[in-house]
Design a protein around this motif. Structure first.
Motif, PDB file in Angstrom:
ATOM      1  N   GLN A 105     127.280  -1.204  -2.497  1.00 25.54           N
ATOM      2  CA  GLN A 105     126.518  -2.442  -2.640  1.00 25.54           C
ATOM      3  C   GLN A 105     126.694  -3.335  -1.416  1.00 25.54           C
ATOM      4  O   GLN A 105     125.742  -3.943  -0.930  1.00 25.54           O
ATOM      5  CB  GLN A 105     126.944  -3.188  -3.908  1.00 25.54           C
ATOM      6  CG  GLN A 105     126.520  -2.495  -5.178  1.00 25.54           C
ATOM      7  CD  GLN A 105     127.116  -3.130  -6.417  1.00 25.54           C
ATOM      8  OE1 GLN A 105     128.060  -3.916  -6.345  1.00 25.54           O
ATOM      9  NE2 GLN A 105     126.562  -2.785  -7.570  1.00 25.54           N
ATOM     10  N   LEU A 106     127.919  -3.393  -0.899  1.00 29.16           N
ATOM     11  CA  LEU A 106     128.178  -4.211   0.289  1.00 29.16           C
ATOM     12  C   LEU A 106     127.496  -3.626   1.522  1.00 29.16           C
ATOM     13  O   LEU A 106     126.992  -4.373   2.369  1.00 29.16           O
ATOM     14  CB  LEU A 106     129.685  -4.351   0.516  1.00 29.16           C
ATOM     15  CG  LEU A 106     130.399  -5.246  -0.491  1.00 29.16           C
ATOM     16  CD1 LEU A 106     131.906  -5.060  -0.404  1.00 29.16           C
ATOM     17  CD2 LEU A 106     130.012  -6.700  -0.270  1.00 29.16           C
ATOM     18  N   VAL A 107     127.472  -2.313   1.630  1.00 29.89           N
ATOM     19  CA  VAL A 107     126.780  -1.669   2.749  1.00 29.89           C
ATOM     20  C   VAL A 107     125.288  -2.000   2.693  1.00 29.89           C
ATOM     21  O   VAL A 107     124.682  -2.333   3.717  1.00 29.89           O
ATOM     22  CB  VAL A 107     127.026  -0.139   2.749  1.00 29.89           C
ATOM     23  CG1 VAL A 107     126.046   0.582   3.655  1.00 29.89           C
ATOM     24  CG2 VAL A 107     128.461   0.159   3.171  1.00 29.89           C
ATOM     25  N   LEU A 108     124.714  -1.950   1.520  1.00 32.22           N
ATOM     26  CA  LEU A 108     123.301  -2.283   1.368  1.00 32.22           C
ATOM     27  C   LEU A 108     123.050  -3.739   1.761  1.00 32.22           C
ATOM     28  O   LEU A 108     122.093  -4.049   2.482  1.00 32.22           O
ATOM     29  CB  LEU A 108     122.852  -2.030  -0.072  1.00 32.22           C
ATOM     30  CG  LEU A 108     121.391  -2.321  -0.383  1.00 32.22           C
ATOM     31  CD1 LEU A 108     120.463  -1.454   0.473  1.00 32.22           C
ATOM     32  CD2 LEU A 108     121.120  -2.088  -1.853  1.00 32.22           C
ATOM     33  N   ARG A 109     123.897  -4.644   1.299  1.00 29.60           N
ATOM     34  CA  ARG A 109     123.755  -6.061   1.647  1.00 29.60           C
ATOM     35  C   ARG A 109     123.926  -6.260   3.153  1.00 29.60           C
ATOM     36  O   ARG A 109     123.181  -7.018   3.776  1.00 29.60           O
ATOM     37  CB  ARG A 109     124.777  -6.906   0.889  1.00 29.60           C
ATOM     38  CG  ARG A 109     124.515  -8.384   1.101  1.00 29.60           C
ATOM     39  CD  ARG A 109     125.452  -9.345   0.399  1.00 29.60           C
ATOM     40  NE  ARG A 109     126.159  -8.844  -0.741  1.00 29.60           N
ATOM     41  CZ  ARG A 109     127.347  -9.314  -1.115  1.00 29.60           C
ATOM     42  NH1 ARG A 109     127.953 -10.262  -0.437  1.00 29.60           N
ATOM     43  NH2 ARG A 109     127.951  -8.824  -2.188  1.00 29.60           N
ATOM     44  N   ALA A 110     124.900  -5.556   3.748  1.00 27.91           N
ATOM     45  CA  ALA A 110     125.135  -5.671   5.189  1.00 27.91           C
ATOM     46  C   ALA A 110     123.924  -5.199   5.974  1.00 27.91           C
ATOM     47  O   ALA A 110     123.518  -5.833   6.964  1.00 27.91           O
ATOM     48  CB  ALA A 110     126.376  -4.873   5.580  1.00 27.91           C
ATOM     49  N   ARG A 111     123.329  -4.100   5.561  1.00 23.93           N
ATOM     50  CA  ARG A 111     122.131  -3.588   6.253  1.00 23.93           C
ATOM     51  C   ARG A 111     120.974  -4.577   6.155  1.00 23.93           C
ATOM     52  O   ARG A 111     120.242  -4.795   7.119  1.00 23.93           O
ATOM     53  CB  ARG A 111     121.734  -2.238   5.669  1.00 23.93           C
ATOM     54  CG  ARG A 111     122.644  -1.119   6.093  1.00 23.93           C
ATOM     55  CD  ARG A 111     122.224   0.197   5.482  1.00 23.93           C
ATOM     56  NE  ARG A 111     122.975   1.294   6.078  1.00 23.93           N
ATOM     57  CZ  ARG A 111     123.249   2.426   5.445  1.00 23.93           C
ATOM     58  NH1 ARG A 111     122.825   2.614   4.203  1.00 23.93           N
ATOM     59  NH2 ARG A 111     123.926   3.372   6.051  1.00 23.93           N
ATOM     60  N   THR A 112     120.814  -5.163   4.989  1.00 25.50           N
ATOM     61  CA  THR A 112     119.732  -6.137   4.797  1.00 25.50           C
ATOM     62  C   THR A 112     119.948  -7.363   5.678  1.00 25.50           C
ATOM     63  O   THR A 112     119.038  -7.804   6.376  1.00 25.50           O
ATOM     64  CB  THR A 112     119.647  -6.546   3.317  1.00 25.50           C
ATOM     65  OG1 THR A 112     119.434  -5.382   2.527  1.00 25.50           O
ATOM     66  CG2 THR A 112     118.531  -7.542   3.081  1.00 25.50           C
ATOM     67  N   LEU A 113     121.155  -7.905   5.654  1.00 28.25           N
ATOM     68  CA  LEU A 113     121.451  -9.087   6.465  1.00 28.25           C
ATOM     69  C   LEU A 113     121.359  -8.790   7.959  1.00 28.25           C
ATOM     70  O   LEU A 113     120.917  -9.637   8.734  1.00 28.25           O
ATOM     71  CB  LEU A 113     122.847  -9.624   6.133  1.00 28.25           C
ATOM     72  CG  LEU A 113     122.961 -10.443   4.868  1.00 28.25           C
ATOM     73  CD1 LEU A 113     124.427 -10.723   4.550  1.00 28.25           C
ATOM     74  CD2 LEU A 113     122.183 -11.741   4.986  1.00 28.25           C
ATOM     75  N   HIS A 114     121.790  -7.606   8.350  1.00 24.86           N
ATOM     76  CA  HIS A 114     121.741  -7.234   9.760  1.00 24.86           C
ATOM     77  C   HIS A 114     120.305  -7.262  10.277  1.00 24.86           C
ATOM     78  O   HIS A 114     120.047  -7.647  11.410  1.00 24.86           O
ATOM     79  CB  HIS A 114     122.356  -5.844   9.961  1.00 24.86           C
ATOM     80  CG  HIS A 114     122.400  -5.411  11.379  1.00 24.86           C
ATOM     81  ND1 HIS A 114     121.356  -4.754  11.975  1.00 24.86           N
ATOM     82  CD2 HIS A 114     123.361  -5.557  12.322  1.00 24.86           C
ATOM     83  CE1 HIS A 114     121.668  -4.504  13.228  1.00 24.86           C
ATOM     84  NE2 HIS A 114     122.878  -4.987  13.470  1.00 24.86           N
ATOM     85  N   ALA A 115     119.364  -6.874   9.416  1.00 22.06           N
ATOM     86  CA  ALA A 115     117.956  -6.814   9.812  1.00 22.06           C
ATOM     87  C   ALA A 115     117.281  -8.179   9.790  1.00 22.06           C
ATOM     88  O   ALA A 115     116.265  -8.374  10.460  1.00 22.06           O
ATOM     89  CB  ALA A 115     117.206  -5.852   8.898  1.00 22.06           C
TER      90      ALA A 115
END
Length: 136
Positions: free
Chosen positions: A88-98
């Motif tokens: 879940q954190l990886v998904l959130r990190a990818r979203t925020l990174h973009a």
């Protein structure tokens, strides 16, 4: 007593050719090791009660994006996504990174804090599941 058997030995050949070795060397030269202390410093700056100055906000956001990208790479390489919280954190990190840094001071600071919280939580989770050593 019989004579020991001998087998012909093939000459050694390197596993990589010159082009491949050059690629590996260039990647090693461009590699920066993970710096947990720098991550924690940037997280502290993003989450501090006093927000960073306007001129520092974009640079801090870019550094936090870099930390998130590196943490995601570590998570994927260590197969941490098998852990539900880490996934879940990886998904959130990818979203925020973009997501680009929003215009307007308040929106930019809010985004910066989301970057900081996510980087901190992902770092903590990867440490808890032993994909990273704890940063001092």
């Amino acid at each position: 007593m019989s004579a020991p058997r001998t087998r012909p030995v093939r000459p050694w050949t390197p596993p990589l050719d010159n082009r491949q070795l050059t690629t590996v060397l260039n990647r090693l030269r461009g590699w920066d090791p993970f710096d947990g202390c720098a991550l924690l410093d940037d997280v502290a700056a993003a989450l501090d009660d006093v927000p960073p100055a306007d001129e520092d906000t974009a640079q801090l956001a870019e550094r936090l994006r870099g930390h998130l990208a590196r943490l995601v790479t570590i998570a994927v390489a260590s197969e941490a996504e098998q852990d539900t919280a880490a996934a879940q954190l990886v998904l959130r990190a990818r979203t925020l990174h973009a997501d680009p840094l929003p215009r307007g001071r308040e929106a930019a600071i809010a985004h910066l804090r989301r970057l900081g919280w996510t980087a901190n939580e992902l770092h903590d989770r990867l440490t808890a599941i032993r994909c990273l050593k704890e940063a001092a």
